[in-house]
Design a protein around this motif. Sequence first.
Motif, PDB file in Angstrom:
ATOM      1  N   ASP B  86       0.837  -1.208   0.000  1.00  0.00           N
ATOM      2  CA  ASP B  86       0.000   0.000   0.000  1.00  0.00           C
ATOM      3  C   ASP B  86       0.870   1.256   0.000  1.00  0.00           C
ATOM      4  OD1 ASP B  86      -2.261  -1.557   0.015  1.00  0.00           O
ATOM      5  OD2 ASP B  86      -2.633  -1.351   2.168  1.00  0.00           O
ATOM      6  N   LEU B  87       1.941   1.215   0.785  1.00  0.00           N
ATOM      7  CA  LEU B  87       2.837   2.373   0.829  1.00  0.00           C
ATOM      8  C   LEU B  87       3.520   2.588  -0.521  1.00  0.00           C
ATOM      9  CD1 LEU B  87       4.513   2.041   4.357  1.00  0.00           C
ATOM     10  CD2 LEU B  87       2.973   3.848   3.570  1.00  0.00           C
ATOM     11  N   VAL B  88       3.887   1.507  -1.194  1.00  0.00           N
ATOM     12  CA  VAL B  88       4.495   1.642  -2.517  1.00  0.00           C
ATOM     13  C   VAL B  88       3.513   2.304  -3.478  1.00  0.00           C
ATOM     14  CG1 VAL B  88       5.408   0.386  -4.521  1.00  0.00           C
ATOM     15  CG2 VAL B  88       6.058  -0.312  -2.215  1.00  0.00           C
ATOM     16  N   ASP B  89       2.256   1.904  -3.383  1.00  0.00           N
ATOM     17  CA  ASP B  89       1.237   2.525  -4.227  1.00  0.00           C
ATOM     18  C   ASP B  89       1.145   4.022  -3.965  1.00  0.00           C
ATOM     19  OD1 ASP B  89       0.176   0.914  -6.120  1.00  0.00           O
ATOM     20  OD2 ASP B  89      -1.396   0.084  -4.854  1.00  0.00           O
ATOM     21  N   ILE B  90       1.208   4.376  -2.697  1.00  0.00           N
ATOM     22  CA  ILE B  90       1.145   5.805  -2.351  1.00  0.00           C
ATOM     23  C   ILE B  90       2.384   6.526  -2.890  1.00  0.00           C
ATOM     24  CG2 ILE B  90       1.253   7.447  -0.429  1.00  0.00           C
ATOM     25  CD1 ILE B  90      -0.412   5.392   1.192  1.00  0.00           C
ATOM     26  N   MET B  91       3.544   5.888  -2.721  1.00  0.00           N
ATOM     27  CA  MET B  91       4.794   6.536  -3.157  1.00  0.00           C
ATOM     28  C   MET B  91       4.862   6.691  -4.666  1.00  0.00           C
ATOM     29  SD  MET B  91       7.691   4.898  -0.653  1.00  0.00           S
ATOM     30  CE  MET B  91       6.981   3.350  -0.132  1.00  0.00           C
ATOM     31  N   LEU B  92       4.452   5.669  -5.379  1.00  0.00           N
ATOM     32  CA  LEU B  92       4.596   5.686  -6.841  1.00  0.00           C
ATOM     33  C   LEU B  92       3.290   5.988  -7.552  1.00  0.00           C
ATOM     34  CD1 LEU B  92       6.847   2.541  -7.456  1.00  0.00           C
ATOM     35  CD2 LEU B  92       7.529   4.883  -6.892  1.00  0.00           C
ATOM     36  N   GLY B  93       2.278   6.339  -6.764  1.00  0.00           N
ATOM     37  CA  GLY B  93       0.925   6.442  -7.294  1.00  0.00           C
ATOM     38  C   GLY B  93       0.741   7.473  -8.374  1.00  0.00           C
ATOM     39  N   GLY B  94      -0.401   7.367  -9.024  1.00  0.00           N
ATOM     40  CA  GLY B  94      -0.753   8.242 -10.136  1.00  0.00           C
ATOM     41  C   GLY B  94      -1.158   9.624  -9.679  1.00  0.00           C
ATOM     42  N   GLU B  95      -2.366  10.008 -10.026  1.00  0.00           N
ATOM     43  CA  GLU B  95      -2.779  11.397  -9.813  1.00  0.00           C
ATOM     44  C   GLU B  95      -2.732  11.825  -8.351  1.00  0.00           C
ATOM     45  OE1 GLU B  95      -6.513  12.037 -11.621  1.00  0.00           O
ATOM     46  OE2 GLU B  95      -5.797  11.580 -13.644  1.00  0.00           O
ATOM     47  N   SER B  96      -3.104  10.927  -7.472  1.00  0.00           N
ATOM     48  CA  SER B  96      -3.114  11.315  -6.062  1.00  0.00           C
ATOM     49  C   SER B  96      -1.861  10.848  -5.332  1.00  0.00           C
ATOM     50  CB  SER B  96      -4.350  10.711  -5.371  1.00  0.00           C
ATOM     51  OG  SER B  96      -4.296   9.302  -5.452  1.00  0.00           O
ATOM     52  N   GLY B  97      -0.948  10.233  -6.072  1.00  0.00           N
ATOM     53  CA  GLY B  97       0.236   9.661  -5.441  1.00  0.00           C
ATOM     54  C   GLY B  97       1.277  10.700  -5.093  1.00  0.00           C
ATOM     55  N   GLN B  98       2.149  10.300  -4.184  1.00  0.00           N
ATOM     56  CA  GLN B  98       3.220  11.174  -3.715  1.00  0.00           C
ATOM     57  C   GLN B  98       4.119  11.610  -4.869  1.00  0.00           C
ATOM     58  OE1 GLN B  98       5.028   9.120  -0.499  1.00  0.00           O
ATOM     59  NE2 GLN B  98       6.470  10.753  -0.074  1.00  0.00           N
ATOM     60  N   ARG B  99       4.371  10.662  -5.770  1.00  0.00           N
ATOM     61  CA  ARG B  99       5.271  10.915  -6.886  1.00  0.00           C
ATOM     62  C   ARG B  99       4.694  11.984  -7.813  1.00  0.00           C
ATOM     63  NH1 ARG B  99       5.338   8.475 -11.746  1.00  0.00           N
ATOM     64  NH2 ARG B  99       7.309   8.416 -12.893  1.00  0.00           N
ATOM     65  N   ALA B 100       3.379  11.892  -8.066  1.00  0.00           N
ATOM     66  CA  ALA B 100       2.751  12.842  -8.974  1.00  0.00           C
ATOM     67  C   ALA B 100       2.747  14.253  -8.393  1.00  0.00           C
ATOM     68  CB  ALA B 100       1.326  12.402  -9.269  1.00  0.00           C
ATOM     69  N   ARG B 101       2.623  14.331  -7.079  1.00  0.00           N
ATOM     70  CA  ARG B 101       2.556  15.653  -6.445  1.00  0.00           C
ATOM     71  C   ARG B 101       3.898  16.369  -6.447  1.00  0.00           C
ATOM     72  NH1 ARG B 101      -0.355  12.967  -2.363  1.00  0.00           N
ATOM     73  NH2 ARG B 101       1.367  13.255  -0.927  1.00  0.00           N
ATOM     74  N   SER B 102       4.977  15.589  -6.495  1.00  0.00           N
ATOM     75  CA  SER B 102       6.295  16.212  -6.375  1.00  0.00           C
ATOM     76  C   SER B 102       7.103  16.094  -7.660  1.00  0.00           C
ATOM     77  CB  SER B 102       7.058  15.557  -5.220  1.00  0.00           C
ATOM     78  OG  SER B 102       7.163  14.169  -5.432  1.00  0.00           O
ATOM     79  N   GLY B 103       6.432  15.913  -8.779  1.00  0.00           N
ATOM     80  CA  GLY B 103       7.163  15.741 -10.022  1.00  0.00           C
ATOM     81  C   GLY B 103       7.316  14.266 -10.309  1.00  0.00           C
ATOM     82  N   LYS B 104       8.473  13.859 -10.783  1.00  0.00           N
ATOM     83  CA  LYS B 104       8.658  12.464 -11.177  1.00  0.00           C
ATOM     84  C   LYS B 104       9.360  11.651 -10.103  1.00  0.00           C
ATOM     85  CE  LYS B 104       6.688  12.833 -15.127  1.00  0.00           C
ATOM     86  NZ  LYS B 104       5.327  12.280 -15.249  1.00  0.00           N
ATOM     87  N   HIS B 105       9.506  12.209  -8.943  1.00  0.00           N
ATOM     88  CA  HIS B 105      10.155  11.434  -7.906  1.00  0.00           C
ATOM     89  C   HIS B 105       9.344  11.519  -6.607  1.00  0.00           C
ATOM     90  CE1 HIS B 105      11.838  15.493  -7.210  1.00  0.00           C
ATOM     91  NE2 HIS B 105      11.758  15.144  -5.943  1.00  0.00           N
ATOM     92  N   ALA B 106       9.582  10.558  -5.742  1.00  0.00           N
ATOM     93  CA  ALA B 106       8.908  10.545  -4.446  1.00  0.00           C
ATOM     94  C   ALA B 106       9.936  10.805  -3.358  1.00  0.00           C
ATOM     95  CB  ALA B 106       8.234   9.198  -4.226  1.00  0.00           C
TER      96      ALA B 106
END
Lengths: 104, 172
Positions: B86-106
């Motif tokens: 679940d945490l990986v999904d949050i880290m690498l997630g799409g529109e609501s994911g951590q990665r999407a919010r901060s550019g291409k990296h988490a």
Amino acid sequence: MWTMPTTLEPTRVKEPEHDEQVAADNPWIVLVWNDPVNLMSYVTFVLQKLFGYSLEKATELMLDVHHKGRAVVANGNREQAEMHVFRLHEHGLWATMQKDGDES
Amino acid sequence: VKRKGGPVRASADGFVIDLPDDEAALVRRLIGELRALLTDPEPDSEARVLIVRLFPVVHPDDPDEEAEYQRLMRDELVQSKLAAFDLVDIMLGGESGQRARSGKHASVDEGRLIAFMQSVNSLRLVLGTMLGVSDDPAIDEVADGLDETAEYQLYAYLSWLLEHCVRALSGA
């Protein structure tokens, strides 16, 4: 054609070395077994992280696992040993536990 | 893919997981497939074999102890792995994911990077079982040409990713 394992049980290999004085007060030992998938660097890191070993000690244990087939990585009472095994399994290492002296 | 400093690295306030879109999607898809395997209420024999390395025998010489340990702990281990997924999904997630919010990296803390590392290793353990990866020279001979398969390329990719996790967490 490869043969798939149907169960994951260790085979008996050369006995590992461990601290007998400490073991006398802590009747359960935790062993990590060699497997062909886990990276050596990863095993070393996990042993450092979970048990607070120095890089040198963790590397020594990892090499024991790699060359001798297994190593005793921790000991303690039953609950402690179960906790150690569980955390090793969380990291994907092949860990078992047994009463000290039951090695045969 | 060109990356500055590797796919996983230390940063000023923790760590960075820096995966391009296709790699992030690949890891999430694999995690999803493994989640399905672990939550299947009636796995077939093939599925049980694939995940055998994730649930090692704890008391190989004592079936009663083993049954009791698995009764008490197996589900907890499954839940632990699912929580990491679940945490990986949050880290690498799409529109609501951590990665999407901060550019291409988490940007992640140590706990989340360890969850990511554990999940990547779980994938390697399953793929390694699927591929029959072994130290046995005889088996390696039979497996000649293995490195040309897509599955082995995936295994090698995950090994590379795992190695970078270890390096970052070790401060190397």
